[in-house]
Design an enzyme around this catalytic site. Structure first.
Site, PDB file in Angstrom:
ATOM      1  NE  ARG A 121      12.507  48.260  56.815  1.00 54.79           N
ATOM      2  CZ  ARG A 121      11.523  49.151  56.806  1.00 54.79           C
ATOM      3  NH1 ARG A 121      10.722  49.249  55.781  1.00 54.79           N
ATOM      4  NH2 ARG A 121      11.347  49.932  57.856  1.00 54.79           N
ATOM      5  CE  LYS A 143      31.195  35.011  54.714  1.00 57.95           C
ATOM      6  NZ  LYS A 143      32.500  34.565  55.254  1.00 57.95           N
ATOM      7  CD  GLU A 185      41.298  34.363  48.602  1.00 59.64           C
ATOM      8  OE1 GLU A 185      40.901  33.249  49.005  1.00 59.64           O
ATOM      9  OE2 GLU A 185      41.409  35.365  49.349  1.00 59.64           O
ATOM     10  CE  LYS A 227      32.536  32.481  48.315  1.00 60.90           C
ATOM     11  NZ  LYS A 227      33.121  33.767  48.590  1.00 60.90           N
ATOM     12  CD  GLU A 237      31.893  31.869  57.779  1.00 60.34           C
ATOM     13  OE1 GLU A 237      31.777  32.548  56.749  1.00 60.34           O
ATOM     14  OE2 GLU A 237      32.841  31.967  58.565  1.00 60.34           O
ATOM     15  NE  ARG A 242      30.355  31.958  52.755  1.00 54.64           N
ATOM     16  CZ  ARG A 242      29.602  32.786  52.061  1.00 54.64           C
ATOM     17  NH1 ARG A 242      28.294  32.675  52.087  1.00 54.64           N
ATOM     18  NH2 ARG A 242      30.141  33.753  51.338  1.00 54.64           N
ATOM     19  CG  ASN A 246      37.098  32.237  56.502  1.00 55.43           C
ATOM     20  OD1 ASN A 246      37.093  33.004  55.544  1.00 55.43           O
ATOM     21  ND2 ASN A 246      36.070  32.101  57.309  1.00 55.43           N
ATOM     22  CG  HIS A 249      41.258  33.937  54.945  1.00 54.44           C
ATOM     23  ND1 HIS A 249      41.660  32.943  54.084  1.00 54.44           N
ATOM     24  CD2 HIS A 249      40.736  34.918  54.155  1.00 54.44           C
ATOM     25  CE1 HIS A 249      41.380  33.297  52.841  1.00 54.44           C
ATOM     26  NE2 HIS A 249      40.827  34.491  52.851  1.00 54.44           N
ATOM     27  CG  HIS A 253      41.747  38.168  58.636  1.00 51.89           C
ATOM     28  ND1 HIS A 253      40.700  37.326  58.910  1.00 51.89           N
ATOM     29  CD2 HIS A 253      41.597  38.545  57.340  1.00 51.89           C
ATOM     30  CE1 HIS A 253      39.937  37.209  57.820  1.00 51.89           C
ATOM     31  NE2 HIS A 253      40.472  37.935  56.862  1.00 51.89           N
ATOM     32  CG  HIS A 266      42.647  39.543  51.113  1.00 48.57           C
ATOM     33  ND1 HIS A 266      42.558  39.405  52.490  1.00 48.57           N
ATOM     34  CD2 HIS A 266      41.916  38.520  50.586  1.00 48.57           C
ATOM     35  CE1 HIS A 266      41.813  38.357  52.770  1.00 48.57           C
ATOM     36  NE2 HIS A 266      41.405  37.805  51.635  1.00 48.57           N
TER      37      HIS A 266
HETATM   38  P1  NAD Z   1      40.006  45.945  44.622  1.00 49.58           P
HETATM   39  O1  NAD Z   1      38.555  45.964  44.413  1.00 49.58           O
HETATM   40  O2  NAD Z   1      40.604  47.027  45.463  1.00 49.58           O
HETATM   41  O3  NAD Z   1      40.721  45.939  43.212  1.00 49.58           O
HETATM   42  C1  NAD Z   1      42.130  45.952  43.144  1.00 49.58           C
HETATM   43  C2  NAD Z   1      42.648  47.094  42.240  1.00 49.58           C
HETATM   44  O4  NAD Z   1      42.461  46.710  40.881  1.00 49.58           O
HETATM   45  C3  NAD Z   1      41.917  48.407  42.421  1.00 49.58           C
HETATM   46  O5  NAD Z   1      42.856  49.445  42.299  1.00 49.58           O
HETATM   47  C4  NAD Z   1      40.953  48.443  41.237  1.00 49.58           C
HETATM   48  O6  NAD Z   1      40.633  49.753  40.869  1.00 49.58           O
HETATM   49  C5  NAD Z   1      41.764  47.749  40.186  1.00 49.58           C
HETATM   50  N1  NAD Z   1      41.018  47.059  39.135  1.00 49.58           N
HETATM   51  C6  NAD Z   1      39.916  46.285  39.289  1.00 49.58           C
HETATM   52  N2  NAD Z   1      39.628  45.681  38.133  1.00 49.58           N
HETATM   53  C7  NAD Z   1      40.520  46.101  37.215  1.00 49.58           C
HETATM   54  C8  NAD Z   1      40.752  45.808  35.852  1.00 49.58           C
HETATM   55  N3  NAD Z   1      40.019  44.903  35.197  1.00 49.58           N
HETATM   56  N4  NAD Z   1      41.763  46.442  35.235  1.00 49.58           N
HETATM   57  C9  NAD Z   1      42.555  47.334  35.891  1.00 49.58           C
HETATM   58  N5  NAD Z   1      42.412  47.613  37.205  1.00 49.58           N
HETATM   59  C10 NAD Z   1      41.419  47.002  37.852  1.00 49.58           C
HETATM   60  O7  NAD Z   1      40.517  44.582  45.271  1.00 49.58           O
HETATM   61  P2  NAD Z   1      40.101  43.048  45.137  1.00 49.58           P
HETATM   62  O8  NAD Z   1      41.345  42.302  45.384  1.00 49.58           O
HETATM   63  O9  NAD Z   1      39.310  42.763  43.919  1.00 49.58           O
HETATM   64  O10 NAD Z   1      39.105  42.860  46.374  1.00 49.58           O
HETATM   65  C11 NAD Z   1      39.531  43.028  47.701  1.00 49.58           C
HETATM   66  C12 NAD Z   1      38.318  43.234  48.557  1.00 49.58           C
HETATM   67  O11 NAD Z   1      37.467  42.103  48.446  1.00 49.58           O
HETATM   68  C13 NAD Z   1      38.637  43.399  50.037  1.00 49.58           C
HETATM   69  O12 NAD Z   1      37.921  44.496  50.548  1.00 49.58           O
HETATM   70  C14 NAD Z   1      38.105  42.100  50.669  1.00 49.58           C
HETATM   71  O13 NAD Z   1      37.663  42.290  51.978  1.00 49.58           O
HETATM   72  C15 NAD Z   1      36.981  41.754  49.741  1.00 49.58           C
HETATM   73  N6  NAD Z   1      36.639  40.332  49.702  1.00 49.58           N
HETATM   74  C16 NAD Z   1      35.344  40.010  49.854  1.00 49.58           C
HETATM   75  C17 NAD Z   1      34.961  38.680  49.810  1.00 49.58           C
HETATM   76  C18 NAD Z   1      33.510  38.322  49.911  1.00 49.58           C
HETATM   77  O14 NAD Z   1      33.182  37.132  50.021  1.00 49.58           O
HETATM   78  N7  NAD Z   1      32.629  39.285  49.881  1.00 49.58           N
HETATM   79  C19 NAD Z   1      35.911  37.666  49.602  1.00 49.58           C
HETATM   80  C20 NAD Z   1      37.243  38.041  49.432  1.00 49.58           C
HETATM   81  C21 NAD Z   1      37.612  39.385  49.489  1.00 49.58           C
HETATM   82  N1  GLY Z   2      35.516  34.612  51.306  1.00 51.02           N
HETATM   83  C1  GLY Z   2      34.969  33.778  52.315  1.00 51.02           C
HETATM   84  C2  GLY Z   2      33.521  33.528  52.152  1.00 51.02           C
HETATM   85  O1  GLY Z   2      32.915  33.954  51.193  1.00 51.02           O
HETATM   86  O2  GLY Z   2      32.936  32.885  52.994  1.00 51.02           O
END
Ligand code: NAD
Ligand code: GLY
Length: 359
Positions: A121, A143, A185, A227, A237, A242, A246, A249, A253, A266
């Protein structure tokens, strides 16, 4: 080194932004949370050198640390991997005094944060983001989520980290394409909240391209600040505030869904989506062409795509209908009214959307 606060009452936390501060993560955690046990989650691309540095730093801070290394990529944000993490946390005797430490991009942050939110939990967790996208967006705001087949981020929670430690030096190993995707972003924050920041980005393209540490720190600091302000005002949100994050987005999407989540990163789809949203705002008479032109030029020069790929227009609108901002079947869009300001706009006619897609 800069420290920002995300003010959320008893869930408040700091974001530490520096260059070369990764080895201090043990002290960062120890000063925020009395713990003797850390469960580090990372992926195969990040383990060496970054997660290894984190592990050593935890040990130096007298925190027993164990590490789980997952395959890289979006498919890791799955029910199966979440289950694997729960089982691992059980096997290593994690309890409510343990801290989950996510060392990686948004995939690892979202998944490890989700496991932390749900195991026993709720365990504390700390974000140590390693991609630019995670530095400026996913590590802040709480998130956390995993995907269901065909439904991204469908199972999740709002679960704030106890702290976020950002070391810009980790970006030195980030592949070029991933770095550029994160910049989309950053540009977004300028368009939605800060016209001066947008000007700054236009004026510092060369330094951004060469990953100048001072400029990167400023980009990350300002993005996190913007942010954090939004998250503090509308954590879950609920008021619509918030949802300005997006911007682009709804189109993004649909682009991702119709291209099987593997043609564009992305951030690349966000870049195209922002241009579509800006064109829609123009069509609705909310802005003149100049604001779209500036976004297109900046995104292009930063090496990001801006043109919508050939896709079936009917399917595209159907995919947009599955956006989380849809209310009672009506599409809503985040649209600019000037540089640095956007509104959530409902009641947009499908003809207007089609016309943007057909431009
Ligand atoms: P990711 O985590 O897949 O990383 C991208 C690639 O870079 C991967 O292959 C990873 O292994 C590699 N990598 C990471 N750091 C590295 C480094 N320092 N050196 C070498 N390689 C490295 O992708 P991302 O773009 O970081 O994140 C995308 C994800 O984030 C999606 O799932 C998306 O839905 C999520 N997201 C979440 C939020 C949120 O608010 N929670 C906001 C935006 C995106
Ligand atoms: N990435 C959108 C949010 O955090 O609300």
């Amino acid at each position: 080194m800069e420290v920002l606060s995300v003010p959320l009452g008893e869930r408040s936390y700091d974001i530490q932004i520096g260059t070369g501060n990764l080895a201090a993560v043990g002290a960062f955690i120890a000063s925020r949370r009395a713990t003797s046990h850390a469960a580090v989650v990372t992926d195969e691309n990040v383990r060496d050198p970054h997660a290894a540095v984190v592990l050593e730093s935890l040990r130096l801070a007298d925190i027993r640390a164990e590490m789980r290394v997952l395959p890289p990529g979006e498919s890791t944000k799955s029910v199966a991997q979440a289950q694997g993490l729960w089982q691992w946390l059980l096997d290593i005797n994690a309890d409510r005094k343990s801290v989950v430490v996510a060392v990686g991009g948004g995939v690892i942050g979202d998944l490890a944060g989700f496991a932390a939110a749900t195991f026993a939990r709720g365990l504390d967790f700390v974000q140590v983001p390693t991609t630019l996208l995670a530095h400026v967006d996913s590590s802040v705001g709480g998130k956390v989520a995993i995907n269901l087949p065909g439904a991204k981020n469908m199972v999740g929670a709002f679960w704030q980290p106890r702290g976020v430690l950002i070391d810009t030096a980790v970006l030195e190993t980030l592949p070029e394409r991933e770095f550029r995707a994160g910049l989309a972003e950053v540009v977004k924050y300028g368009v939605i909240l800060d016209a001066e920041f947008f000007d700054y980005l236009e004026k510092h393209v060369r330094e951004i391209e060469t990953r100048d540490p001072a400029v990167l720190r400023h980009l990350i600091l300002r993005s996190c600040q913007l942010k954090a302000n939004i998250v503090a005002a509308d954590e879950r949100e609920e008021t619509g505030l918030r949802s300005v994050l997006n911007y682009g987005h709804t189109f993004c999407h649909a682009i991702e869904a119709l291209t099987g989540y593997d043609r564009f990163l992305h951030g690349e789809a966000v870049a195209i989506g922002m241009v579509c949203a800006s064109r829609l705002a123009e069509r609705l008479g909310r802005i003149g062409g100049e604001i779209t032109r500036r976004q297109v030029e900046l995104l292009r020069v930063l090496g990001l795509p801006v043109d919508l790929p050939e896709l079936d227009r009917q399917e595209f609108v159907a995919a947009m209908q599955r956006d989380k901002k849809v209310e009672h079947g009506k599409l809503r869009f985040v649209l600019p009214s000037r540089m640095g300001h956007v509104d959530l706009v409902g009641g947009v006619a499908s003809d207007d959307v089609f016309s943007v897609l057909n431009d």
